[in-house]
Design a protein around this motif. Structure first.
Motif, short mmCIF file in Angstrom:
data_model
loop_
_atom_site.label_atom_id
_atom_site.label_comp_id
_atom_site.label_asym_id
_atom_site.label_seq_id
_atom_site.Cartn_x
_atom_site.Cartn_y
_atom_site.Cartn_z
N ASN A 1 -48.49 -28.28 18.49
CA ASN A 1 -47.90 -27.53 17.38
C ASN A 1 -46.55 -28.10 16.95
OD1 ASN A 1 -50.05 -25.54 17.43
ND2 ASN A 1 -49.10 -24.75 19.30
N GLN A 2 -46.46 -29.42 16.90
CA GLN A 2 -45.23 -30.11 16.57
C GLN A 2 -45.38 -30.89 15.26
OE1 GLN A 2 -42.01 -30.41 17.79
NE2 GLN A 2 -41.67 -31.74 16.02
N PRO A 3 -44.50 -30.63 14.26
CA PRO A 3 -44.57 -31.40 13.01
C PRO A 3 -44.50 -32.90 13.26
CG PRO A 3 -43.08 -29.54 12.78
CD PRO A 3 -43.45 -29.61 14.23
N PHE A 4 -45.24 -33.65 12.45
CA PHE A 4 -45.34 -35.10 12.49
C PHE A 4 -46.02 -35.63 13.74
CE2 PHE A 4 -41.93 -34.47 9.38
CZ PHE A 4 -42.42 -35.24 8.34
N ILE A 5 -46.50 -34.70 14.59
CA ILE A 5 -47.36 -35.10 15.71
C ILE A 5 -48.65 -34.30 15.59
CG2 ILE A 5 -47.44 -35.61 18.19
CD1 ILE A 5 -45.08 -36.88 16.86
N GLY A 6 -49.15 -34.21 14.38
CA GLY A 6 -50.43 -33.58 14.12
C GLY A 6 -50.44 -32.07 14.11
N GLY A 7 -49.25 -31.43 14.04
CA GLY A 7 -49.22 -29.97 14.09
C GLY A 7 -48.14 -29.38 13.22
N SER A 8 -47.87 -28.11 13.43
CA SER A 8 -46.87 -27.37 12.67
C SER A 8 -46.20 -26.37 13.59
CB SER A 8 -47.52 -26.63 11.49
OG SER A 8 -46.64 -25.68 10.93
N MET A 9 -44.96 -25.99 13.27
CA MET A 9 -44.26 -24.97 14.05
C MET A 9 -44.98 -23.63 14.01
SD MET A 9 -41.45 -25.64 15.72
CE MET A 9 -40.60 -27.20 16.01
N VAL A 10 -45.82 -23.41 13.00
CA VAL A 10 -46.59 -22.17 12.93
C VAL A 10 -48.05 -22.42 13.28
CG1 VAL A 10 -45.04 -21.08 11.28
CG2 VAL A 10 -46.97 -22.42 10.44
N GLY A 11 -48.32 -23.57 13.89
CA GLY A 11 -49.66 -23.84 14.39
C GLY A 11 -50.01 -22.90 15.52
N ASP A 12 -51.28 -22.71 15.76
CA ASP A 12 -51.71 -21.74 16.78
C ASP A 12 -52.85 -22.34 17.61
OD1 ASP A 12 -51.17 -19.31 17.92
OD2 ASP A 12 -52.60 -18.20 16.69
N THR A 13 -52.57 -23.51 18.20
CA THR A 13 -53.60 -24.23 18.93
C THR A 13 -53.10 -24.63 20.30
OG1 THR A 13 -54.99 -26.21 18.92
CG2 THR A 13 -52.84 -26.40 17.90
N ASP A 14 -54.04 -24.84 21.21
CA ASP A 14 -53.73 -25.36 22.55
C ASP A 14 -53.96 -26.86 22.64
OD1 ASP A 14 -53.07 -22.83 23.56
OD2 ASP A 14 -55.17 -22.39 24.02
N ASP A 15 -54.36 -27.49 21.55
CA ASP A 15 -54.67 -28.91 21.57
C ASP A 15 -53.41 -29.76 21.70
OD1 ASP A 15 -57.31 -28.22 21.20
OD2 ASP A 15 -57.25 -28.53 19.02
N TRP A 16 -53.54 -30.86 22.44
CA TRP A 16 -52.45 -31.82 22.58
C TRP A 16 -52.74 -33.03 21.69
CZ3 TRP A 16 -47.98 -31.26 25.35
CH2 TRP A 16 -47.92 -30.18 26.25
N ASN A 17 -51.71 -33.52 21.04
CA ASN A 17 -51.80 -34.75 20.25
C ASN A 17 -50.83 -35.77 20.81
OD1 ASN A 17 -53.65 -33.67 18.32
ND2 ASN A 17 -51.94 -32.62 17.32
N SER A 18 -51.10 -37.04 20.53
CA SER A 18 -50.19 -38.09 21.01
C SER A 18 -49.96 -39.13 19.91
CB SER A 18 -50.73 -38.77 22.26
OG SER A 18 -51.94 -39.47 22.00
N ARG A 19 -48.84 -39.80 20.02
CA ARG A 19 -48.46 -40.81 19.04
C ARG A 19 -47.63 -41.88 19.73
NH1 ARG A 19 -45.95 -39.76 13.03
NH2 ARG A 19 -45.11 -41.85 12.65
N PHE A 20 -47.95 -43.13 19.44
CA PHE A 20 -47.11 -44.25 19.88
C PHE A 20 -46.38 -44.77 18.65
CE2 PHE A 20 -46.60 -48.90 20.58
CZ PHE A 20 -45.62 -48.81 21.56
N ASN A 21 -45.06 -44.89 18.75
CA ASN A 21 -44.25 -45.20 17.57
C ASN A 21 -43.21 -46.26 17.91
OD1 ASN A 21 -43.94 -43.73 14.75
ND2 ASN A 21 -41.88 -44.39 15.37
#
Length: 367
Positions: free
Chosen positions: A340-360
Motif C-alpha cells: 500500500n505504498q505509492p510508486f511501489i504499486g499501491g496507494s496510502m488508501v490501498g486495502d491489500t495484503d499484497d507485497w510489491n517490490s522494485r529495484f531502482n
C-alpha cells in the motif's frame, strides 16, 4: 517516488546522513549550478515493465541559483521533468545575528528529522502524506542557539498560491499537499499554517519535537483544519547514522471526509484523513578510494503508516540500498519491498495484503 537529490555532498564528507547540494558560493554574488539525472527501474507489479527487463528514463534536469548580494541571501531551484516543470524552492534570507536567520519564500516546512527523514531515493512513507521535505510559501525564523535549535514558521499557503492559485494543474508540484476531499470532490488547499520545531543536541544525538497547525480552505471559505506532531532522534556515532521518528496527523473537515486527495509529480493520489507514522533508519558511511569513487553509504530505511481512518490496511515500506559518490556523480541503488505504498504499486488508501517490490537505480551528475 523520491525526486530530491541533496545528499551527495554530505555523503561525500561522511559527516551526516544527508544534506544539501549547492554550487560554490562567491564572496558576494549569485552562483549557478545544477544537475541532470537518469533512472533505471524494474517493477515486479507492472507486467509490461517486467517483460521488458525494466526501463531507463531521463529523470530530472535542474538549475540552482545560490549566493548573496548586499547581505541578502538567495536560494532558488527550477526543475524539468518529462511530465512537468516546477519551482522546487525560491527564497530570500538575512542573517540577523550569528544565531538567527530569517527566510521568506517557497521553502522547506520545519518538521521532524531534517533535511530528510531517510537515506534512500524514495524518502520515507511520511513524504507521501506531506510530512517529509514539504515545501510551502511562507516565512521562517531559524535559530542556532548552541545545543538548542529552534525553527518558527508561518506559511500562508502552498507553493502554488493556495486555493485560487493561477496554475494549469494543481498536481504539478514537488511535494505532497492536500488538494481535495473524497466526499463531494471539493477542491481544497492548506492555509495559514504555523510550524514549530525544537531540537537539543548532545553527544552526537539530536532530540527533537515538532508541531504543525493549519486550516483548509475551499473556494467558498473555511473547510476545516489540520494538525501534526512528531518526536525524533537523529544520531551520528562514528560511521553510523540512526534516525527514529514517530509522527501523527489529523485532518478535521467540515464535510466529515475521511479520505483526502493529494497531488504531486503531476499525479493524484489519496491519503487517510488521519494516521500514525513510524520510521526507523540506519546507515553506515565508508570512505573509499576506488577509481573515481570516494564515498559509499549503506542503508536500510523502514516506514510504517498505521491507525488509519476508515480502518484501512497499514502501509509498510522497507528500502535496502547504498549510494555512491564519484566526483560530481551521485547514484542510489535501492531495493524496495512495500504494501500500500505509492510508486511501489499501491496507494496510502490501498486495502491489500499484497507485497510489491522494485529495484531502482538513479544516477546524476551535479555541476
Amino acid at each position: 517516488m523520491r525526486r530530491n537529490y541533496g545528499a551527495w555532498m554530505i555523503a561525500a564528507a561522511i559527516a551526516t546522513a544527508a544534506g544539501g547540494v549547492q554550487a560554490e558560493e562567491k564572496e558576494d554574488g549569485i552562483s549557478v549550478g545544477g544537475a541532470v539525472r537518469f533512472q533505471y527501474s524494474f517493477e515486479d507489479y507492472v507486467p509490461q515493465n517486467r517483460n521488458r527487463g525494466g526501463d531507463l528514463d531521463l529523470d530530472t534536469f535542474r538549475i540552482n541559483l545560490d549566493g548573496s548580494v548586499g547581505d541578502v541571501i538567495l536560494s532558488a531551484e527550477w526543475r524539468y521533468y518529462q511530465y512537468m516543470e516546477v519551482i522546487h524552492h525560491a527564497w530570500v534570507g538575512y542573517d540577523f545575528s550569528d544565531s538567527w536567520q530569517g527566510r521568506i519564500g517557497i521553502q522547506q516546512v520545519p518538521f521532524g528529522v531534517r533535511p530528510y527523514n531517510s537515506h534512500n531515493f524514495f524518502f520515507s512513507s511520511a513524504y507521501y502524506v506531506g510530512l517529509e521535505d514539504d515545501y510551502d510559501f511562507g516565512a521562517v525564523a531559524d535559530g542556532d542557539l548552541g545545543p538548542i535549535g529552534l525553527q518558527i514558521g508561518f506559511f500562508k499557503n502552498d507553493e502554488q498560491g493556495g486555493i485560487d492559485g493561477f496554475v494549469d494543474n494543481r498536481a504539478d508540484r514537488y511535494s505532497y499537499d492536500v488538494i481535495g476531499d473524497d466526499v463531494n470532490g471539493t477542491e481544497l488547499a492548506e492555509a495559514n499554517t504555523g510550524s514549530l520545531r525544537a531540537t537539543y543536541t548532545a553527544g552526537g544525538t539530536e532530540f527533537g519535537l515538532s508541531g504543525l497547525f493549519g486550516s483548509l480552505k475551499s473556494g467558498s471559505g473555511s473547510a476545516g483544519d489540520y494538525q501534526a506532531y512528531a518526536a525524533h532522534i537523529n544520531g551520528n556515532y562514528g560511521p553510523f547514522n540512526i534516525m527514529l521518528q514517530a509522527a501523527d496527523y489529523e485532518y478535521d473537515l467540515d464535510s466529515g471526509a475521511e479520505i483526502m486527495t493529494v497531488g504531486a509529480y503531476s499525479f493524484l493520489d489519496a491519503i487517510p484523513a488521519e494516521s500514525t507514522i513510524y520510521t526507523a533508519n540506519v546507515a553506515y558511511n565508508v570512505d573509499v578510494s576506488i577509481g573515481p569513487i570516494s564515498a559509499v553509504q549503506f542503508y536500510n530505511d523502514y516506514s510504517l503508516v498505521t491507525d488509519k481512518s476508515q480502518d484501512l490496511e497499514d502501509t509498510t515500506m522497507n528500502v535496502t540500498g547504498f549510494s555512491v559518490v564519484a566526483g560530481g556523480v551521485f547514484a542510489y541503488f535501492d531495493f524496495i519491498v512495500a504494501q500500500n505504498q505509492p510508486f511501489i504499486g499501491g496507494s496510502m488508501v490501498g486495502d491489500t495484503d499484497d507485497w510489491n517490490s522494485r529495484f531502482n537505480v538513479n544516477v546524476g551528475y551535479y555541476f
